[in-house]
Design a protein around this motif. Sequence first.
Motif, PDB file in Angstrom:
ATOM      1  N   ALA A 283       0.774  -1.393  -0.123  1.00 23.75           N
ATOM      2  CA  ALA A 283       0.189  -0.002   0.099  1.00 23.75           C
ATOM      3  C   ALA A 283       0.969   1.308   0.135  1.00 23.75           C
ATOM      4  O   ALA A 283       0.173   2.282  -0.443  1.00 23.75           O
ATOM      5  N   SER A 284       2.144   1.147   0.580  1.00 29.43           N
ATOM      6  CA  SER A 284       2.977   2.343   0.635  1.00 29.43           C
ATOM      7  C   SER A 284       4.317   2.181  -0.134  1.00 29.43           C
ATOM      8  O   SER A 284       5.073   3.264  -0.093  1.00 29.43           O
ATOM      9  N   ARG A 285       4.507   1.173  -0.824  1.00 32.95           N
ATOM     10  CA  ARG A 285       5.804   0.967  -1.595  1.00 32.95           C
ATOM     11  C   ARG A 285       6.001   0.095  -2.655  1.00 32.95           C
ATOM     12  O   ARG A 285       5.269  -0.931  -2.771  1.00 32.95           O
ATOM     13  N   TYR A 317       9.222  13.159  -9.356  1.00 30.91           N
ATOM     14  CA  TYR A 317       7.880  12.807  -9.015  1.00 30.91           C
ATOM     15  C   TYR A 317       7.838  12.277  -7.561  1.00 30.91           C
ATOM     16  O   TYR A 317       6.813  12.306  -6.668  1.00 30.91           O
ATOM     17  N   TYR A 318       9.297  11.926  -7.284  1.00 32.94           N
ATOM     18  CA  TYR A 318       9.310  11.372  -5.738  1.00 32.94           C
ATOM     19  C   TYR A 318      10.460  11.698  -5.163  1.00 32.94           C
ATOM     20  O   TYR A 318      11.417  11.111  -4.691  1.00 32.94           O
ATOM     21  N   ILE A 339      10.346   3.032  -4.298  1.00 37.48           N
ATOM     22  CA  ILE A 339       9.461   3.966  -4.348  1.00 37.48           C
ATOM     23  C   ILE A 339       8.670   4.084  -3.307  1.00 37.48           C
ATOM     24  O   ILE A 339       7.660   3.112  -3.002  1.00 37.48           O
ATOM     25  N   ASN A 340       8.677   5.271  -2.435  1.00 34.45           N
ATOM     26  CA  ASN A 340       7.723   5.112  -1.218  1.00 34.45           C
ATOM     27  C   ASN A 340       6.540   6.049  -1.601  1.00 34.45           C
ATOM     28  O   ASN A 340       6.882   7.188  -2.199  1.00 34.45           O
ATOM     29  N   PHE A 341       5.236   5.526  -1.961  1.00 35.52           N
ATOM     30  CA  PHE A 341       4.091   6.415  -2.263  1.00 35.52           C
ATOM     31  C   PHE A 341       3.803   7.409  -1.324  1.00 35.52           C
ATOM     32  O   PHE A 341       3.727   7.211  -0.128  1.00 35.52           O
TER      33      PHE A 341
END
Length: 341
Positions: A283-285, A317-318, A339-341
Amino acid sequence: MLRKKTAISIHLVFWVLFIGIRFIRIGYAPAIRLQFPGLRFFDVSYLVITALVFYINYFFLLPFFSKKNPVIKYLLPVLISYVLFLCIRYGFEQVISPAVWGYRNYYGTPPLWFYAYDNLYYAFPAVVISTIMWVLIHNIRLMEENAQMKVQQASAEIKFLKAQVNPHFIFNTLNNIYALVFNRSQAALPAIEALAGMMRFTTYEAGAETVFLTEEVQYIDNLIALEQLRHEAPLHLQFKKSIANEQQLIPPFMISPFIENALKHGMVEDAASPVTIVLETTASRLTLEVTNKISTRHKDAVGGVGLENIKRRLNFYYPNRHRLQCATTGQIYNVYLQINF
């Protein structure tokens, strides 16, 4: 962008507050109420001189020195506008007014040092506040322009990546599909479908700011399927994926270049060292790890503009929410992306 109307509104608010604070009094007896004592002659001249120097500093001095070093670009406008304020005010109130109307603001002829010291307070709005206001509005506009430029740059880089779809790859794929059709192979229709899916993604879906992660994964699946047409033997490649949220959005072409690199520069014929691709999301990565044995026929890397392009897009973007490591150990090339959302 900070529109012109917004900047004008900021100036109007300042002048309303300035005039109100300076020339409106609060009475406390017999009850609290606002008092308007009226503007005297030198009150009006002070307002006019303040506004004049304010906007000379704002529109001319500060922009003129804005390209200098940090000390000069702020210190010189402040000093020049302060001297200008003193000269204009002294010239009008102590020279012109006595000669024309017969009275002056300061009794007698005050020493120059005293006049300069006494006007530090009166010059503050014209000199300091104009500088602060210009710096704030100017920097806000610069930040907005930089953000807009970054968006335009990201869009241009997307178009560049789309244009990088290898024409030789497409030509060879069409030749392979032609051979399949000529031989009436059952693999012809899936190959045509895979090529159509790739072209659809690069032409339509990739034009958006973000795409579903599953769409880019499908693009990678099609890429692998078409790469298989170039080899008589099966590709030695493992693509493991675990996607927690199929609605997860990512910028297009964020992960596929690493797989393209592995297929182009890696040894897909070596059963002992297969190309491995592991894509996992929570959900987060998002994590992506690509490992391939370096082909002796090619130089291994997402070379030149490609890698730099991806790094810039990741930073855009990140920012501070990603980690990219590319390393060569012996004959093995490894990419790790998080990538961490």
